[in-house]
Design a protein around this motif. Structure first.
Motif, PDB file in Angstrom:
ATOM      1  N   UNK A 253      85.490  39.237  32.178  1.00 61.03           N
ATOM      2  CA  UNK A 253      84.683  40.437  32.405  1.00 61.03           C
ATOM      3  C   UNK A 253      83.202  40.157  32.244  1.00 61.03           C
ATOM      4  N   UNK A 254      82.382  41.050  32.721  1.00 56.92           N
ATOM      5  CA  UNK A 254      80.938  40.935  32.533  1.00 56.92           C
ATOM      6  C   UNK A 254      80.623  40.985  31.045  1.00 56.92           C
ATOM      7  N   UNK A 255      79.912  39.975  30.555  1.00 59.04           N
ATOM      8  CA  UNK A 255      79.615  39.899  29.134  1.00 59.04           C
ATOM      9  C   UNK A 255      80.501  38.938  28.379  1.00 59.04           C
ATOM     10  N   UNK A 357      81.734  42.629  24.957  1.00 60.46           N
ATOM     11  CA  UNK A 357      81.060  42.463  26.253  1.00 60.46           C
ATOM     12  C   UNK A 357      79.833  43.370  26.343  1.00 60.46           C
ATOM     13  N   UNK A 358      79.984  44.626  25.942  1.00 54.55           N
ATOM     14  CA  UNK A 358      78.853  45.562  26.002  1.00 54.55           C
ATOM     15  C   UNK A 358      77.735  45.136  25.066  1.00 54.55           C
ATOM     16  N   UNK A 359      78.098  44.705  23.857  1.00 52.52           N
ATOM     17  CA  UNK A 359      77.076  44.288  22.899  1.00 52.52           C
ATOM     18  C   UNK A 359      76.291  43.092  23.415  1.00 52.52           C
ATOM     19  N   UNK A 394      81.724  51.235  33.859  1.00 54.45           N
ATOM     20  CA  UNK A 394      82.452  51.246  35.128  1.00 54.45           C
ATOM     21  C   UNK A 394      82.990  49.853  35.462  1.00 54.45           C
ATOM     22  N   UNK A 395      82.139  48.815  35.309  1.00 57.43           N
ATOM     23  CA  UNK A 395      82.576  47.448  35.628  1.00 57.43           C
ATOM     24  C   UNK A 395      83.710  47.003  34.720  1.00 57.43           C
ATOM     25  N   UNK A 396      83.570  47.251  33.424  1.00 57.69           N
ATOM     26  CA  UNK A 396      84.594  46.810  32.487  1.00 57.69           C
ATOM     27  C   UNK A 396      85.909  47.571  32.698  1.00 57.69           C
ATOM     28  N   UNK A 403      91.612  44.648  38.090  1.00 62.14           N
ATOM     29  CA  UNK A 403      91.353  43.268  38.511  1.00 62.14           C
ATOM     30  C   UNK A 403      92.089  42.247  37.658  1.00 62.14           C
ATOM     31  N   UNK A 404      92.130  42.440  36.333  1.00 65.82           N
ATOM     32  CA  UNK A 404      92.724  41.438  35.448  1.00 65.82           C
ATOM     33  C   UNK A 404      94.199  41.214  35.758  1.00 65.82           C
ATOM     34  N   UNK A 405      94.957  42.296  35.961  1.00 65.21           N
ATOM     35  CA  UNK A 405      96.382  42.147  36.270  1.00 65.21           C
ATOM     36  C   UNK A 405      96.596  41.416  37.598  1.00 65.21           C
TER      37      UNK A 405
END
Length: 455
Positions: A253-255, A357-359, A394-396, A403-405
């Protein structure tokens, strides 16, 4: 290969031939053949090459380089076992005492101080001293720590099989004490070394009634099994048909740190670092058909695949290997990437939770002068528009919910998953270990496990 004229100088190899040569390790065969010609200098070099190729068909395996790890609970005679193994395998023995004898005579030796780097250098000299490289070696009582093992791996002192001699584990072993007992300098960190050499690990279960002859037989069977690539459940991996070049995809994921980890990995192995966003931006600005389609119609799954394919077929990626971050983003992307002539051979998932990820994303900003990502708070640092909480949420959410599955199902059993919540250096070490690990083999089919994941 009729398009290649050997009378022309310099000889140019069509780029589409390179993946085939890499896949079947033909480059390595040519290098070994040339080295053999230079060393032997035969009168009839054509005849010598034919003999070399005929031998190569039947003797296409590495010499035995065996490392013994003994569970501390076992009390049988390790010296007698080692003597019998080197007699049967025809190899040389390297012990910690052999290494220490030469270590203490080294010019850089400091009394009272043990340097893992210098110990590794001495061990490498022993392993490369003729005729050890041609006969193989058996190593026990060394290394003793994970740090020493990492230094040996970085210096290229790698076993073809690591035999772990241990008692047959009970169905549910008790865990009354989670702490390991104190060790002296000559005692090995058993569990740590098992993890360091997991790529060539082969467990040998010892029963109480086993005599020395039975133990030797079990060890020899394990060495032969690894040489042929036949592995049992949880018995480790072996390099059989491993690629000559690494083609790595980092997913996360992003982050999760995928781009930073990809840069560090590319630097360590000499790979080409590829960021999908950079590749796409470059393709959009080009004056060609793909660039015109992107500017006129925007992006699509097929366009993204064509952009990536064009970049992966360039000379630097074909010759050095690559590590790609930011792509694929869904199952369809992954299937199109797998259909390339140079598909990835290492799939690594970086797993990090939403809060981490957010942090990480909100802690960084962009230097408006250089455009680089830097820690937030400086006078020239601004918040990137895409790094606000709404966009990140939204991305996470899209990644973890859909997407991950899809990506896990497309990647199959050969993918490696790593906890990206840990510190950067620790994650990087695990990624490097996953890259150099051998492919997983199915003992029943005696072949590499194909993509077949059910979840």
């Amino acid at each position: 290969m009729t398009e290649t004229d050997c009378t022309k100088r310099p000889l140019q190899m069509p780029e589409r031939f390179i993946p085939y040569l890499d896949k079947h390790r033909i480059y390595k065969l040519f290098k070994d053949m040339i080295r053999d010609l230079i060393i032997n200098l035969p009168r009839d070099h054509i005849k010598h090459m034919k003999i070399y190729l005929s031998h190569h068909v039947y003797i296409n395996k590495d010499v035995d380089r065996v490392m013994l790890l003994i569970e501390p609970k076992l009390t049988f005679g390790i010296e007698a076992l080692a003597r019998q193994l080197i007699k049967d395998l025809g190899c040389f023995v390297i012990t910690r005492r052999c290494v220490m004898d030469r270590y203490e005579k080294h010019d850089n030796y400091e009394p009272g101080h043990v340097s893992p780097v210098l110990m590794s250098e001495v061990t490498k000299c022993l392993a490369l001293k003729d005729p050890v490289p041609h006969a193989g070696w058996l190593m026990f009582d060394h290394p003793c720590t994970v740090r020493e093992a990492r230094c040996l791996q970085q210096d290229g002192v790698l076993p073809t099989v690591t035999l772990v001699l241990m008692n047959t584990p009970p169905p549910a072993p008790p865990a009354s004490n989670d702490h390991t007992s104190a060790r002296n300098f000559f005692q090995q960190d058993f569990e740590g070394l098992k993890y360091a050499y997991r790529a060539t690990l082969k467990e040998v279960h010892i029963e109480e009634e086993d005599d020395l002859e039975k133990i030797v037989s079990k060890c020899l069977n394990a060495v032969r099994a690894c040489s042929t690539g036949a592995q049992g459940p949880k018995q480790g991996f072996h390099v059989v048909g491993a690629p000559g070049l690494y083609r790595v995809v980092l997913l996360g994921p992003s982050g999760s740190g995928r781009n930073s980890q990809a840069r560090a990995l590319a630097k360590h192995f000499g790979l080409v670092y590829l960021s999908f966003q950079d590749i796409f931006n470059e393709a959009r600005e080009k004056d060609n058909e793909i660039g015109a389609r992107i500017r006129k119609f925007g992006t699509s799954i097929q366009v993204r695949a064509e952009v990536v394919k064009e970049r992966l077929l360039r000379k630097d990626c074909l010759e050095n290997g690559w590590v790609l971050a930011g792509y694929p983003t869904c199952g369809n992307d992954f299937e199109l990437l797998e259909n390339h002539s140079t598909p990835p051979n290492r799939i690594i998932f970086l797993n990090a939770d939403t809060e981490t990820c957010k942090a990480r994303k909100l802690a960084n900003g962009v230097d408006w002068c250089t455009g680089k990502t830097v820690p937030f708070g400086g006078p020239r640092v601004l918040r990137h528009p895409q790094d606000n909480e709404e966009v990140l949420d939204y991305e996470l959410d899209a990644y973890f919910s859909d997407a991950l599955a899809e990506l896990r199902a497309a990647a199959g059993l050969s993918a490696e998953e790593i906890d990206a919540n840990e510190p950067f250096d620790k994650v990087q070490v695990k990624i490097q270990a996953a890259v150099i690990a051998a492919p997983i083999f199915d003992i029943e089919a005696c072949s590499q496990i194909r993509n077949a994941r059910g979840d």
